[in-house]
Write an enzyme that holds these catalytic residues in place. Sequence first.
Site, PDB file in Angstrom:
ATOM      1  N   GLY A  13      69.819  31.834 -26.056  1.00  0.00           N
ATOM      2  CA  GLY A  13      68.866  32.737 -25.306  1.00  0.00           C
ATOM      3  C   GLY A  13      68.692  32.189 -23.845  1.00  0.00           C
ATOM      4  N   ASN A  15      70.407  33.621 -21.313  1.00  0.00           N
ATOM      5  CA  ASN A  15      70.216  34.911 -20.739  1.00  0.00           C
ATOM      6  C   ASN A  15      68.896  35.510 -20.878  1.00  0.00           C
ATOM      7  OD1 ASN A  15      73.041  35.617 -19.175  1.00  0.00           O
ATOM      8  ND2 ASN A  15      73.893  34.648 -21.267  1.00  0.00           N
ATOM      9  N   MET A  85      75.381  38.206 -31.956  1.00  0.00           N
ATOM     10  CA  MET A  85      76.755  37.891 -32.743  1.00  0.00           C
ATOM     11  C   MET A  85      76.670  38.880 -33.917  1.00  0.00           C
ATOM     12  SD  MET A  85      77.919  35.800 -30.923  1.00  0.00           S
ATOM     13  CE  MET A  85      79.207  34.997 -31.675  1.00  0.00           C
ATOM     14  N   ILE A  87      77.943  43.238 -34.945  1.00  0.00           N
ATOM     15  CA  ILE A  87      78.427  44.495 -34.479  1.00  0.00           C
ATOM     16  C   ILE A  87      77.419  45.513 -34.723  1.00  0.00           C
ATOM     17  CG2 ILE A  87      80.319  46.087 -34.322  1.00  0.00           C
ATOM     18  CD1 ILE A  87      81.141  43.297 -33.186  1.00  0.00           C
ATOM     19  N   LEU A  88      77.266  46.306 -34.081  1.00  0.00           N
ATOM     20  CA  LEU A  88      76.218  47.651 -34.183  1.00  0.00           C
ATOM     21  C   LEU A  88      77.183  48.796 -34.468  1.00  0.00           C
ATOM     22  CD1 LEU A  88      73.714  46.984 -31.371  1.00  0.00           C
ATOM     23  CD2 LEU A  88      73.444  46.526 -34.020  1.00  0.00           C
ATOM     24  N   ASN A 102      76.061  44.572 -22.956  1.00  0.00           N
ATOM     25  CA  ASN A 102      76.182  43.412 -23.672  1.00  0.00           C
ATOM     26  C   ASN A 102      76.864  42.480 -22.451  1.00  0.00           C
ATOM     27  OD1 ASN A 102      76.486  41.287 -25.455  1.00  0.00           O
ATOM     28  ND2 ASN A 102      78.862  42.210 -25.652  1.00  0.00           N
ATOM     29  N   HIS A 104      79.589  39.475 -21.787  1.00  0.00           N
ATOM     30  CA  HIS A 104      80.700  38.539 -22.594  1.00  0.00           C
ATOM     31  C   HIS A 104      81.386  37.538 -21.710  1.00  0.00           C
ATOM     32  CE1 HIS A 104      83.785  38.045 -25.461  1.00  0.00           C
ATOM     33  NE2 HIS A 104      84.776  38.188 -24.781  1.00  0.00           N
ATOM     34  N   GLU A 169      76.869  34.376 -15.487  1.00  0.00           N
ATOM     35  CA  GLU A 169      76.190  35.436 -16.409  1.00  0.00           C
ATOM     36  C   GLU A 169      74.951  35.761 -16.081  1.00  0.00           C
ATOM     37  OE1 GLU A 169      76.420  34.683 -20.559  1.00  0.00           O
ATOM     38  OE2 GLU A 169      78.590  34.335 -20.583  1.00  0.00           O
TER      39      GLU A 169
END
Length: 189
Positions: A13, A15, A85, A87-88, A102, A104, A169
């Site tokens: 967490g 980010n 982690m 996938i929607l 998102n 990456h 990031e």
Amino acid sequence: MGFKLAILISGNGSNMLNILEACKKKILSSKVKLVVSNNYNSKGITLAQKKKIRTAIIDNENFEEKLQKILSDEKINFVCLAGFMKILSKNFLKNWKYKIINIHPSILPSFPGLNAVDQALQKGVKYTGCTIHFVDDGIDTGKIIDQRIIRIAEKDTLYNLKKKILKEEHNLYIKVLSKLEKKEGNDKI
Ligand code: GRF
């Protein structure tokens, strides 16, 4: 115009905390209303609770149904994935077009999926970085919004390269959110 944000996480967490701080300091005009995890052991959930943010842990069974309900209940209008982690599905995402992003840890479309930093090191590429993209139902395949490049030094290890990327990031996520806050239609970015 700021968003009513939900941040979805599965792990540390960092980010998420960074976005939270930027909202608190008014660097962003959005508000973090909710932090959701699919992982009971997510460190980030404990961190969000300490910051008095509403949190939810959703287990696998009917995950998307429960997620949609809590997002609607909290009137969330934008979602940030940050180390999430899972996938929607297309079905879930049809209500959230250009409203979920998102981050990456690679220069997509190189090295999508798991262990992206390791993949880059193994391949011997000289540059890597991070990407923020809109989320579709593929694995890190959605439209790219912005990227940061990092040169890989010979002495870089997996550990310190991950650290360098994470720092980028954090900067990139705030830059992208700030830009999106000012846009009328997110797809125009
Ligand atoms: C980041 O490297 C992000 O790019 C990837 O997972 C990591 C999450 O880190 N998707 P944190 O949980 O935000 O510290």
